[in-house]
Design a protein around this motif. Structure first.
Motif, mmCIF file in Angstrom:
data_model
loop_
_atom_site.group_PDB
_atom_site.id
_atom_site.type_symbol
_atom_site.label_atom_id
_atom_site.label_comp_id
_atom_site.label_asym_id
_atom_site.label_seq_id
_atom_site.Cartn_x
_atom_site.Cartn_y
_atom_site.Cartn_z
ATOM 1 N N THR A 292 0.891 -1.107 0.065
ATOM 2 C CA THR A 292 0.093 -0.001 0.129
ATOM 3 C C THR A 292 0.829 1.095 0.215
ATOM 4 O O THR A 292 1.772 1.443 0.879
ATOM 5 C CB THR A 292 -0.918 0.104 1.232
ATOM 6 O OG1 THR A 292 -1.290 -1.114 1.638
ATOM 7 C CG2 THR A 292 -2.055 0.824 1.051
ATOM 8 N N PRO A 293 0.626 2.200 -1.060
ATOM 9 C CA PRO A 293 -0.085 2.022 -2.061
ATOM 10 C C PRO A 293 0.597 0.956 -3.050
ATOM 11 O O PRO A 293 1.788 0.763 -2.973
ATOM 12 C CB PRO A 293 0.053 3.365 -2.550
ATOM 13 C CG PRO A 293 1.325 3.935 -2.518
ATOM 14 C CD PRO A 293 1.639 3.244 -0.977
ATOM 15 N N THR B 113 2.753 0.946 -9.205
ATOM 16 C CA THR B 113 3.068 1.193 -10.670
ATOM 17 C C THR B 113 4.433 0.511 -10.985
ATOM 18 O O THR B 113 5.380 1.008 -10.217
ATOM 19 C CB THR B 113 3.182 2.407 -11.172
ATOM 20 O OG1 THR B 113 1.617 3.027 -11.099
ATOM 21 C CG2 THR B 113 3.252 2.466 -12.750
ATOM 22 N N ARG C 200 -0.508 1.616 -11.460
ATOM 23 C CA ARG C 200 -1.501 1.255 -10.259
ATOM 24 C C ARG C 200 -1.310 2.462 -9.023
ATOM 25 O O ARG C 200 -1.319 3.604 -9.881
ATOM 26 C CB ARG C 200 -0.704 -0.026 -9.390
ATOM 27 C CG ARG C 200 -1.185 -1.296 -10.217
ATOM 28 C CD ARG C 200 -1.213 -2.518 -9.336
ATOM 29 N NE ARG C 200 0.482 -2.947 -9.043
ATOM 30 C CZ ARG C 200 0.780 -4.103 -9.819
ATOM 31 N NH1 ARG C 200 0.004 -4.872 -10.407
ATOM 32 N NH2 ARG C 200 2.099 -4.059 -9.569
ATOM 33 N N GLU C 201 -1.389 2.445 -7.989
ATOM 34 C CA GLU C 201 -1.557 3.609 -7.093
ATOM 35 C C GLU C 201 -0.310 4.575 -6.865
ATOM 36 O O GLU C 201 -0.567 5.713 -6.461
ATOM 37 C CB GLU C 201 -2.135 3.107 -5.828
ATOM 38 C CG GLU C 201 -3.383 2.406 -5.662
ATOM 39 C CD GLU C 201 -3.913 1.687 -4.516
ATOM 40 O OE1 GLU C 201 -4.784 1.018 -4.431
ATOM 41 O OE2 GLU C 201 -2.922 1.670 -3.624
ATOM 42 N N SER C 202 0.823 3.979 -7.150
ATOM 43 C CA SER C 202 1.810 4.746 -6.834
ATOM 44 C C SER C 202 2.062 5.879 -7.828
ATOM 45 O O SER C 202 3.388 6.492 -7.633
ATOM 46 C CB SER C 202 3.176 3.828 -6.580
ATOM 47 O OG SER C 202 3.519 3.228 -7.789
#
Lengths: 336, 336
Positions: A290-291, A294, A333-335
């Motif tokens: 988390t996060p 990517t 993704r989230e990063s």
DNA sequence: TCAATTATTGCAATCGATTGAATTTCTTAT
DNA sequence: ATAAGAAATTCAATCGATTGCAATAATTGA
């Protein structure tokens, strides 16, 4: 149970039994049936080694993996084993470690076992020690190197264009408005150097380096073993000292990136709001943290599938080019 | 280069060359030197298969791994390969998947390759299909099953006491004041059933079940593949519906536990403040996620080291007991 | 019925090692 | 110088298959 035991039992010669086993023509149907029945009854399995001795074929493929505990190496081994087994080959797999001497040692075992071909997976197979060992022990058998080149007559390469991939990562970050980029790497393997070049090219293309406000930082000498999360934390701490305004970090591996994110979070820096982070390898770890990370997927499955088929092509006498280049893919993704 | 080529070159017979290679007594020092020189010069390596044919020994060990991509299976393979190679054996490793038919298929290949021993790693080797296949194809060679039992004359087991380990996990949770415990599992493998029993025993010992306010919940039929994080999320969501007051969850694997934590966080439930979570397997993922996972380490390295040495003991004629039980260890981290 | 074919099957060599027994070579003592 | 004994080496069989060629059996036609 040997072929002779069956022959005696059936009242025929070993040759006949052999012909039944390999179902060659010119055997009377009645004898074929009789022999086959005994074969089944006694659950006969041919001695592959003895057969190999006559046929001068071991049907063995040697696989050298740098570290079987690294997930994408394992993925590669898995795919290759599948393909080879399907074609009647048996894989002999060794986990060599980074050490060149141990690699040479395993190469010698491959020679002793008379493998018909070999595949090397890892970042450290381009060394002189390996080259010499291959030249000496595996000179007449085809070797496919995954993500590396050996520059010897019977060797082939499957490469993944991480240089271009990294360039695209830079493009992605600048496109998202990031201006102060850094590249983090732990060890100067050929692959990491390629990514470094890609980073540079990307910076140039984006006009960052030329505009005078781009930043390139490479941090060395941090603590923690190579490839570890710990190492990523240390390097990031060091990087933040040298370059406090950084807003995008490209890491050479996911592990490094995970450590990087951990350190950023520890210092109260928001990911991706303040700093975007991208890793390489598309590991499960990066997917779960988390996060979520990517990452630049270097397609271990596809690459090794290609390697396996390349080797099979060579072994079965089909025409093959000595070099094959595949492309990476960015997984967002989230990063970032 | 064969032994005959060397013999001709040296002007001696093949027997002499063979005796030099295996440095047997009764060779004149001068001839030994002369032959050895040629051996080195031509870089001779014996054909292991031909030698094996005479000696009736392949020096092969077969390793069947359920899924080489699972980290603790890989760790096992790595350790075993190390030990076996050190003792002059070569490992033939297959990743079999859960399917029993494919396992039988690989067992047949092991027979063809005349392995001298085998080690099976995974949770699905106790099935009838495997038993039959071993009985038929590997009847006279020793097989060590890691975390399983096959109940055949030539088989051996190395087990890890997960039942007791799980019991200790329950003790740990109750000791921390948790009262409403649940056990989450995805698939009814023998190992998972053992942990379930351990959970029950632990509950009884803690007086929870008897006191009437203990809870046992097992959730089935959730989506997501077995062993996946996704599955953990679904099962946890279902569990929270059935048992809103839960304050401690034991998961059968780390992957399940990671999904569990993710779902708890998603629902705004604090880990470990409101609910404590414990996994099993001590994976790197569990170590890296946030909060890091308390886990029951089932010691894949130690277990497989023991398995390798057990097999070596059998092969080298040392006395061996058919069953060995090792203990787990709880690794406490942030999730409890 | 018997020779000429053709269809089956067996013989024997081979692959690359190892090893007990036989043989040759070298010492040593007489 | 020579027989006896020891030392070094070679011979030949073996492991479990495969395969070209020879040999035998079965079939066909005259």
């Amino acid at each position: 149970m040997t072929i002779y035991d069956i022959a005696r039992e059936a009242g025929v010669s070993a040759s006949t039994v052999s012909r039944v086993i390999n179902n060659k023509a010119g055997i009377k149907e009645s004898t074929r049936k009789k022999v086959q029945k005994l074969l089944d009854e006694y659950n006969y399995t041919p001695d592959v080694a003895a057969r190999g001795l006559v046929l001068q074929a071991s049907k063995f493929i040697g696989i050298l993996i740098e570290d079987i505990r690294v997930s994408h190496h394992t993925e590669s081994a898995y795919v290759i084993e599948q393909e080879m087994t399907r074609q009647g080959y048996t894989c002999i797999t060794f986990s060599t470690g980074a050490d060149g001497k141990r690699k040479a040692q395993y190469i010698e075992i491959l020679e002793q076992r008379r493998v018909e071909g070999a595949i090397f997976i890892g970042s450290m197979f381009g060394t002189e020690a390996v080259r010499r060992s291959v030249e000496q022990h595996l000179s007449n058998i085809p070797v496919v190197i995954v993500n590396g080149t050996l520059d010897l007559p019977n060797t082939y390469s499957v490469l993944i264009d991480e240089e271009r991939g990294t360039e695209e990562c830079v493009a992605l970050l600048t496109q998202k408005g990031r201006k102060q980029l850094a590249y983090l790497m732990d060890v100067a393997t050929p692959a990491n150097e390629k990514k470094k070049r890609g980073f540079h090219t990307g910076m140039l293309r984006s006009g960052l380096e030329s505009a005078g406000h781009s930043i390139y930082a490479e941090v060395d000498g941090a603590t923690g073993p190579r490839g570890s999360v710990e190492r990523g934390r240390c390097e990031t701490a060091e990087l933040l000292k040298r370059l406090p305004d950084v807003d995008g970090i490209l890491c050479a591996t996911d592990m490094l990136a995970i450590g990087c994110v951990q350190e950023l979070k520890r210092q109260g820096i928001a990911v991706p709001e303040q700093v975007a982070v991208i890793g390489v390898d598309n590991t499960l770890h990066g997917q779960l943290c988390t996060p979520s990370l990517t990452t630049l997927d270097n397609k271990p499955g596809e690459v090794s599938f290609a390697a396996a088929n390349m080797l099979l092509d060579v072994l079965q006498g089909r025409p093959v080019s000595h070099k094959l280049m595949l492309l990476t893919e960015i997984i967002q993704r989230e990063s970032t």
